[in-house]
Scaffold this motif. Structure first.
Motif, mmCIF file in Angstrom:
data_model
loop_
_atom_site.group_PDB
_atom_site.id
_atom_site.type_symbol
_atom_site.label_atom_id
_atom_site.label_comp_id
_atom_site.label_asym_id
_atom_site.label_seq_id
_atom_site.Cartn_x
_atom_site.Cartn_y
_atom_site.Cartn_z
ATOM 1 N N SER A 182 26.621 10.228 -5.490
ATOM 2 C CA SER A 182 26.958 8.928 -6.086
ATOM 3 C C SER A 182 27.338 7.908 -5.024
ATOM 4 C CB SER A 182 28.050 9.087 -7.128
ATOM 5 O OG SER A 182 29.180 9.641 -6.529
ATOM 6 N N HIS A 227 23.972 15.739 -13.374
ATOM 7 C CA HIS A 227 24.934 15.781 -12.276
ATOM 8 C C HIS A 227 24.868 17.122 -11.539
ATOM 9 C CE1 HIS A 227 29.241 14.832 -10.705
ATOM 10 N NE2 HIS A 227 28.318 14.771 -9.791
ATOM 11 N N GLY A 298 34.412 19.789 -9.981
ATOM 12 C CA GLY A 298 34.130 18.363 -9.812
ATOM 13 C C GLY A 298 35.329 17.601 -9.303
ATOM 14 N N ALA A 300 39.967 18.482 -8.960
ATOM 15 C CA ALA A 300 40.925 19.582 -9.065
ATOM 16 C C ALA A 300 41.387 19.813 -10.507
ATOM 17 C CB ALA A 300 42.118 19.300 -8.176
ATOM 18 N N HIS A 318 37.779 28.112 -11.619
ATOM 19 C CA HIS A 318 37.949 26.810 -10.967
ATOM 20 C C HIS A 318 36.990 26.775 -9.779
ATOM 21 C CE1 HIS A 318 40.930 23.810 -8.924
ATOM 22 N NE2 HIS A 318 39.810 23.244 -9.270
ATOM 23 N N ALA A 319 36.038 25.856 -9.840
ATOM 24 C CA ALA A 319 34.966 25.859 -8.848
ATOM 25 C C ALA A 319 34.995 24.606 -7.987
ATOM 26 C CB ALA A 319 33.618 25.954 -9.557
ATOM 27 N N THR A 323 27.156 17.885 -4.548
ATOM 28 C CA THR A 323 25.709 17.767 -4.703
ATOM 29 C C THR A 323 25.001 18.411 -3.517
ATOM 30 O OG1 THR A 323 26.082 15.731 -5.920
ATOM 31 C CG2 THR A 323 23.867 16.084 -5.089
ATOM 32 N N GLN A 353 40.991 26.407 -5.112
ATOM 33 C CA GLN A 353 39.583 26.205 -5.473
ATOM 34 C C GLN A 353 38.726 27.466 -5.433
ATOM 35 O OE1 GLN A 353 41.511 23.848 -4.268
ATOM 36 N NE2 GLN A 353 41.065 22.136 -5.604
ATOM 37 N N ASP A 413 35.579 17.024 2.945
ATOM 38 C CA ASP A 413 36.816 17.467 2.297
ATOM 39 C C ASP A 413 37.759 18.047 3.338
ATOM 40 O OD1 ASP A 413 36.296 16.820 -0.375
ATOM 41 O OD2 ASP A 413 35.076 18.606 -0.637
ATOM 42 N N ARG A 428 40.318 14.360 0.979
ATOM 43 C CA ARG A 428 39.031 14.011 1.561
ATOM 44 C C ARG A 428 39.312 13.492 2.977
ATOM 45 N NH1 ARG A 428 34.431 14.863 -0.878
ATOM 46 N NH2 ARG A 428 33.551 12.983 0.061
ATOM 47 N N LYS A 519 35.363 9.325 -10.677
ATOM 48 C CA LYS A 519 36.419 9.685 -9.728
ATOM 49 C C LYS A 519 37.079 8.415 -9.204
ATOM 50 C CE LYS A 519 33.768 13.695 -8.443
ATOM 51 N NZ LYS A 519 33.269 14.610 -7.455
HETATM 52 P P1 ADP Z 1 29.892 12.849 -5.911
HETATM 53 O O1 ADP Z 1 29.981 13.129 -4.423
HETATM 54 O O2 ADP Z 1 28.623 12.322 -6.387
HETATM 55 O O3 ADP Z 1 31.149 12.279 -6.497
HETATM 56 P P2 ADP Z 1 29.962 15.600 -6.212
HETATM 57 O O4 ADP Z 1 29.988 16.375 -7.465
HETATM 58 O O5 ADP Z 1 28.970 15.949 -5.190
HETATM 59 O O6 ADP Z 1 29.804 14.191 -6.659
HETATM 60 O O7 ADP Z 1 31.440 15.560 -5.613
HETATM 61 C C1 ADP Z 1 31.828 16.492 -4.694
HETATM 62 C C2 ADP Z 1 33.257 16.294 -4.334
HETATM 63 O O8 ADP Z 1 34.112 16.443 -5.469
HETATM 64 C C3 ADP Z 1 33.757 17.337 -3.365
HETATM 65 O O9 ADP Z 1 33.404 17.029 -2.041
HETATM 66 C C4 ADP Z 1 35.265 17.307 -3.607
HETATM 67 O O10 ADP Z 1 35.869 16.244 -2.910
HETATM 68 C C5 ADP Z 1 35.351 17.029 -5.085
HETATM 69 N N1 ADP Z 1 35.554 18.286 -5.811
HETATM 70 C C6 ADP Z 1 34.626 19.072 -6.379
HETATM 71 N N2 ADP Z 1 35.183 20.139 -6.967
HETATM 72 C C7 ADP Z 1 36.519 20.052 -6.759
HETATM 73 C C8 ADP Z 1 37.656 20.857 -7.110
HETATM 74 N N3 ADP Z 1 37.533 21.974 -7.817
HETATM 75 N N4 ADP Z 1 38.873 20.452 -6.705
HETATM 76 C C9 ADP Z 1 39.025 19.310 -5.997
HETATM 77 N N5 ADP Z 1 37.996 18.499 -5.647
HETATM 78 C C10 ADP Z 1 36.757 18.863 -6.012
#
Ligand code: ADP
Length: 535
Positions: A182, A227, A298, A300, A318-319, A323, A353, A413, A428, A519
């Motif tokens: 995104s 997504h 996606g 926390a 919890h994953a 992308t 995580q 991250d 991040r 987000k």
């Molecule tokens: P975009 O980058 O398009 O917002 P993504 O799905 O690729 O969409 O987002 C990835 C980011 O989302 C990760 O790099 C991380 O910062 C955050 N993220 C994903 N899963 C978690 C989680 N379980 N806990 C915290 N942050 C998460």
């Protein structure tokens, strides 16, 4: 004579068509249910999905599409979208799943950048098509998944084909799907998944350490098919021959009824989806559905959410991923010592995580030099890097690789790796606050602030400070009707964080900017408060 030094097993090219072939052969009767936007419900099965995918592949060829061509989808979760996942790949094409929530300039950019030739869309997104059509010169054909008035209807379009089709074959490194990030900074970037990477990712996804699928699983994925490849669920689910229940609308009332009515055992979605479901149940005096497993990712998963699901008898997975990582990187679930843990310990553990599944490797490196590898000691935080066969090597059309010489991809991250391999994300890279040479986690400050009953949302950014470089400032949206002062918030934070982490100011705002995927957009927040100066 055959070379005795080589193994002598069969050569199978790993293509996603093998996945749908398997589902149709071994679980052909297993149902695929869709609840459409108009309230109607249709039922097909894996054999039906395969048949329709063959017809779609034929129809695409009839339009003149060739292997490597891109077909876009602008659609919610439903069986026709699933058909497209396999139909496009089956004719050697690349499905570009477009996120309908993107802003117009992003929609313009990604469709042109991908050079999509066909676009299949839900009637609900007709306004987007009408608005964007002139800006999408590469799109030659529009197909409407519903019986649209403005474009051929999908069922009619594929309905004139007989489905007698041999999948197009080719190298397993051929692309089969493209998803754009995104783009919280700059233009969105295209991530092209390969047939091979997709198959490997799906095999890893269905194992007990991840989605824990069996043929008895009934999955309602709320994570959209547009997504991050819907977290690979449509592939992993096909491999295990599970029953899918799709909903083309994300209304919690609809989801709840489907979960009960269709015997759903598993679901997956971002935290806000689960939150909306909780609120719906509370407002209507209902119990949570009796799910066996809930995948949350996606962003926390908050502790209260994990606790409530665990108390409901639901396993929480919890994953973490992105992308660029197809997207599964780590998944949390019960560990070997699970039964000996208290509920509180289980919640603590699940709030992290999870652990890498086989196929990916993680490491953290020093944020200052981005190369020195850090210990997996459960306390040292650093930039999180990842590598593996379903991790990005290069963005679509990019000149340079997205990975360093040593093959590690920098995720952007920041996290801590525990001795047992558990990943704990703390921030991040762009958002971590540098104060006097030390790092402050903006996310931890936000989470702590959100625990205050008067806080609806909080975002923390670093503001320039002449002595310390940066100091944290917390921006807070109050809950409707709440009486809260900045002193109240600071008092609330005090016992939870180190003294030097204390925000230099708490500012109340009416809203906090968000990205198209919902987000918090720190970039926009920083821009909004560009001239903010600490007193
Ligand atoms: P975009 O980058 O398009 O917002 P993504 O799905 O690729 O969409 O987002 C990835 C980011 O989302 C990760 O790099 C991380 O910062 C955050 N993220 C994903 N899963 C978690 C989680 N379980 N806990 C915290 N942050 C998460």
């Amino acid at each position: 004579m055959a070379n005795a030094r080589l193994g002598a097993m069969q050569d199978w090219t790993m293509r996603v068509t093998a996945v749908i072939d398997h589902a149709a052969r071994e679980a052909g009767e297993r149902e695929i249910v869709t609840r459409w936007a108009d309230g109607s419900i249709t039922r097909t099965n894996w054999a039906g999905i395969r048949k329709d995918a063959c017809k779609m592949a034929q129809a695409l060829q009839r339009l003149g599409l060739r292997p490597g061509d891109k077909v876009a989808s602008l659609a919610m979760n439903h069986s026709r979208h699933l058909v497209s996942w396999y139909g496009v790949a089956g004719m050697g094409g690349v499905l570009h799943t477009v996120n309908p929530r993107l802003f117009d300039d992003q929609l313009d950019y990604i469709v042109n950048h991908a050079e999509d030739r066909v676009l299949c869309y839900d009637a609900a997104f007709q306004p987007i098509v009408d608005r964007m059509k002139d800006r999408w010169p590469t799109v030659e054909h529009y197909i409407c998944y519903d019986s649209g008035d403005h474009a051929p209807a999908f069922e009619d379009w594929i309905g004139s084909e007989d489905g007698d089709f041999e999948w197009v074959t080719g190298p397993e490194n051929d692309p089969c799907m493209i998803c754009y990030t995104s783009g919280t900074t700059g233009n969105p970037k295209g991530v092209q998944y390969e047939h091979r990477s997709t198959v490997l990712h799906a095999m890893a996804g269905l194992q007990p350490a991840a989605f824990n699928f069996s043929s008895a699983s009934v999955m309602l994925p709320v994570v959209p098919m547009f997504h991050a490849a819907s977290w690979g669920l449509p592939y992993a689910g096909a491999m295990a021959g599970i029953k899918f229940v799709f909903s083309a609308v994300n209304d919690p009332a609809v989801l709840h009824d489907l979960m009960i009515g269709e015997g759903v055992t598993d679901s997956a979605g971002v935290p806000t989806v689960w939150l909306a479901h909780f609120q719906y149940c509370d407002a209507n005096g209902l119990d949570l559905p009796p799910l066996k497993a809930a995948t949350i990712g996606g962003s926390a998963a908050p502790k209260f959410m994990i606790e409530r699901l665990l108390k409901n008898g639901t396993r929480v997975q919890h994953a973490w991923g992105m992308t660029e990582t197809s997207p599964i990187g780590t998944v949390g679930g019960p560990t070997w010592d699970w039964d000996s843990l208290s509920l509180e310990e289980k919640v603590e553990k699940t709030a992290m995580q999870g652990r890498p599944i086989f196929g990916v490797q993680l490491r953290t490196v020093d944020l200052a030099d981005m190369t020195t590898e850090l210990p997996r000691d459960g306390k040292t935080s650093g930039a999180l890097q990842i590598r593996g066969p379903w991790i990005i090597k290069r963005y679509f059309k990019a000149e340079a690789d997205a990975v360093g010489n040593d093959g590690w991809f920098d995720t952007g991250d920041v996290g801590i790796i525990h001795p047992d391999g558990t990943l704990q994300l703390t921030d991040r890279t762009k958002d971590v606050i540098k104060s006097g040479g030390e790092w402050i986690s903006s996310v931890e400050l936000e989470n702590a602030a959100c625990g205050h009953p008067g806080v609806a949302e909080a975002a923390c950014i670093g503001i320039f400070h002449p002595k310390w470089d940066e100091r944290p400032v917390l921006f807070v949206v109050k809950k409707a009707g709440a009486e809260v002062t900045s002193e109240d918030i600071l008092e609330h934070l005090k016992p939870q964080i180190a003294k030097w982490w204390m925000p230099d100011a708490v500012e109340f705002v009416d809203d906090i900017p968000h990205t198209a995927t919902g987000k918090i957009s720190k970039k926009d927040l920083r821009e909004r408060f560009r001239d903010y100066a600490l007193g």
